[in-house]
Write a protein that holds these residues in place. Structure first.
Motif: not given
Lengths: 515, 250
Positions: B59-61, B63, B65, B69, B72-74, B76
């Motif tokens: 999970e990143i923040d 959300t 992974l 997605n 989008q996550i990369r 950030k």
């Protein structure tokens, strides 16, 4: 960023160029004359063309030395050409596969369903025959073909077409009960040299060949009367007389005007005295048809190499050669780069595609050309360009593939980690990094194409190969060189041009070994 | 915040990471350390989706992974690797602004952000027009950092960022990086094999061996209450040149 922009202008220009090339066929109807790959039909084809132009008042084009019988006949059936000089024996035995001797009426009845007709006997019979060196024949006491039975050790060097034809080697062998080993296939133009040097003992000849006396050969007597008559006639599309009535009328004036002696003389003028074939044809029309002036120009001419090299058709051939080379190269690039990308993404696809484009390389060029002619049902530029595109695929696909795989993992991952989607990674990072390798592949293909394009002349697509083929059939080294030297020069130019392009397009950092 | 919940990864029967759970708190600097092949880089690459785990969830923040997605996550996350990972066919500036351009930032926004970062990493402006091969290792690393920070991500991952530098440049950059981390207040995860570097940066140190976390905590925790002898051995293995001087002194 300037270096990375795609340049659509070049592509557009090439497309327009190729389109323009196709447009003239929609304009005024042109009478298309064909001829096979030897001097005699080349001369006769040229005579027909000039007659149509000067007496028939139509625009006529001579597709000289299109190929062997099969290819020229195919071109006639598909309508690429309207007429070509043929021999009655070949029509009945080879084209109609009729083993019994036939007359013109029967032959025409058989040709009618194909929309073809034969007519206008020119006046000579160019039969097949077997020949030996006179001194050797005398020593062995050979006069007739049946005498060969007693001499098992004689080496036969026969033209490939003769070996394959029903009215050629298979027929002679069974008719005379010959038991010699399988003959070697030797091209007709080279067989004279080979027999003179003693590399072969027996060869097939046409009875009007100019070199029979030059090489002091003995034509063996066909004592069992195996070979049918090969009377020279015109084989044409049946609608030709309606479509080009004036030209047809001028063709009919040829009937009975060329006897064997005259044909031998014209062959000799072209092959031994280096008179250019259009000149031979022009002379014939002036003296034999128009009865204008006495025959003078068929005397030996001293060939001038520079004139030969840059003369007449040089620029036309150059343009044709460039069209073939770069037209096919553009197609290979458009197909090859995406294939290379696909290979780099998918191991299974890589095995399959790289194997397939590698396999194409192993197909002999003549076989590929013949196959493509059958598929596209036409001769000339299209099948030649397709063949060249296929041959040019391997270096482009392979170099795109290895160029992409050679990108260091750290760089590929950096692009991923930034959050670029796959398509943007490919366009902005991966292809530019593989550019040097891809460009090297394109360069290899271009240089190979320049060389391979010379074979296109065999199927009437023009280019420098036309001179090589012509020089080869005429056994004239200067004509051959006048085609081979520009081709080699062009290959060098292309190499240098791509070296320059690499300096322009590939950033300095990538021209050194990538780290 | 980054959290790994029972995340494991195996390559061709070789276990790179046993099922592992780890939580990285926001705002601080967490250092992953351990001998070669211990799985510390694997953890970092899992966090940015360069590796897909065989098991567990990341999970990143808040959300999860996932493949859908990951792009989008990369965007950030900033990611810096050894030697910068700069694209050799682009100038420094082109490298730095690549993503912003792709995302359609205006020219003025790009210019503004470029000025801010140039001052932050203290790089001469003329370096921006050069190609990576025309720069020194330290300069390349500063450009790599600018590229990672350009979209102002909340998370910064650094994989042995100073590993290829000479000691003087390295020490200089350590000082500056620490200053930058503190100033920006990002969540930083840094991979190193150098205990000195780990101690210098890390509010939290995660020591790994053979694809497992051996112990995590502050340097003091690790030193005073080692979970096993390896922890002390690893800390002791870092040789200081001053040691030699005391030897001579004896």
């Amino acid at each position: 960023m300037k270096q990375n922009k795609v340049r659509p202008l070049g592509l557009l220009l090439c497309t327009v160029f190729l389109l323009i090339r196709c447009v003239p066929c929609l304009a005024n109807p042109t009478l298309n004359v064909g001829s096979k790959r030897f001097t005699e039909t080349h001369i006769l084809g040229e005579i027909l063309t000039q007659l149509a132009q000067t007496q028939g008042g139509v625009s006529a084009e001579h597709h000289a030395e299109l190929g062997n019988t099969g290819i020229v006949f195919q071109a006639l059936k598909s309508g690429e050409i309207d007429v070509y000089p043929e021999y009655t024996g070949t029509i009945s035995q080879e084209l109609l596969k009729d083993k019994s001797p036939v007359d013109m009426a029967t032959m025409n009845a058989q040709l009618a369903p194909l929309g073809l007709s034969a007519g206008v006997p020119l006046g000579f019979n160019d039969t097949y025959a077997l020949a030996m060196r006179k001194d050797q024949a005398d020593k062995l006491g050979i006069k007739n073909i049946s005498d060969l039975v007693q001499h098992q050790n004689l080496k036969f060097g026969l033209s490939p077409e003769f070996i394959g034809r029903a009215d050629g080697w298979p027929g002679v062998r069974s008719a005379y009960g010959l038991t010699q080993a399988q003959p070697n296939g030797v091209d007709h133009g080279l067989a004279y040299e080979a027999i003179a040097q003693g590399q072969i003992d027996v060869m097939d000849i046409y009875s009007t060949d100019s070199k029979i006396s030059k090489y002091n050969l003995l034509v063996l007597n066909d004592d069992k009367h195996f070979f049918p008559a090969y009377d020279a006639v015109l084989l044409y599309r049946s609608d030709l007389p309606q479509r080009f009535p004036a030209a047809w009328a001028s063709f009919q004036r040829l009937q009975g005007t060329i006897n064997a002696e005259l044909m031998v003389k014209m062959n000799a003028a072209a092959e031994l005295n280096h008179v250019e074939i259009p000149e031979v044809a022009k002379n014939f029309i002036a003296t034999a048809i128009l009865k204008e002036k006495p025959d003078t120009t068929l005397q030996a001419q001293q060939p001038n190499f520079l004139h030969q090299l840059f003369g007449g058709d040089f620029w036309i051939l150059t343009v044709q050669h460039l069209e073939l080379t770069f037209g096919s190269l553009i197609v290979s690039i458009i197909i090859g780069i995406p294939l290379g990308i696909w290979c780099a993404r998918n191991t299974l696809a890589a095995h399959f595609i790289l194997g397939l484009v590698g396999l194409v390389q192993t197909i002999p060029s003549l076989a590929l050309l013949a196959f493509l002619i059958a598929i596209v049902n036409r001769i000339g530029f299209l099948p030649a360009a397709i063949a060249l595109s296929l041959y040019a695929l391997l270096p482009i696909v392979r170099n795109t593939y290895t160029g992409l795989l050679d990108i260091p993992k750290s760089l590929r991952e950096s692009a991923q980690a930034l959050g670029l989607p796959a398509s943007a990674r490919l366009i902005q990072i991966e292809l530019p990094l593989a550019k040097r390798s891809i460009l090297a592949g394109i360069k290899t293909s271009a240089v190979i194409n320049v060389g391979t394009a010379t074979i296109a002349a065999l199927i009437g697509a023009g280019g420098y190969g036309e001179r090589i083929v012509q020089g080869y059939t005429l056994d004239d080294h200067l004509i051959m060189l006048s085609g081979a030297i520009p081709a080699a020069g062009l290959a060098l130019l292309v190499q240098w041009a791509f070296d320059g392009l690499e300096t322009l397009m590939v950033p300095k950092a990538l021209r050194q070994k990538p780290s | 915040m980054i959290s790994l919940n029972n995340v494991g990864k195996t390559y061709d029967k070789v276990v790179a990471l046993h099922p592992t759970s780890l939580t990285v708190e926001p705002g601080g600097t967490t250092v992953l350390i351990g001998p070669s092949g211990c799985g510390k880089s694997t953890v970092l690459r899992l966090m940015i989706g360069l590796i897909v785990p065989d098991s567990g969830a990341i999970e990143i923040d808040g959300t999860a992974l996932e493949i859908s997605n990951v792009i989008q996550i990369r965007q950030k996350i900033g990611y810096v690797i050894q030697d910068g990972g700069l694209f050799p066919h682009l100038t420094s500036e082109q490298n730095i602004v690549l993503m912003a351009k792709y995302l359609g930032w205006s020219q003025s926004d790009i210019a503004l952000r470029l000025t801010v970062l140039t001052e932050l990493v203290r790089i001469p402006v003329d370096n921006l027009t050069r190609y990576p091969h025309e720069l020194s290792g330290g300069q390349r690393q500063r450009i790599g950092l600018m590229r990672a920070l350009f979209l102002d991500p909340q998370i910064l991952l650094l994989d042995e960022p100073l590993g290829a530098l000479d000691p003087v440049t390295r020490s200089e950059l350590q000082t500056e990086l620490k200053y930058i981390f503190a100033k920006l207040g990002k969540t930083v995860v840094l991979v190193t094999h150098d205990m000195g570097e780990a101690a210098y940066f890390g509010s939290e140190i995660v020591l790994m061996r053979d694809g497992k976390i051996v112990q995590s905590g502050t340097l003091t925790d690790l030193w005073k209450t080692p979970s096993e002898p390896f922890v002390k051995d690893f800390i002791n293995a870092q040789r200081s040149p001053l040691e030699q001087l005391t030897e001579v002194g004896k």
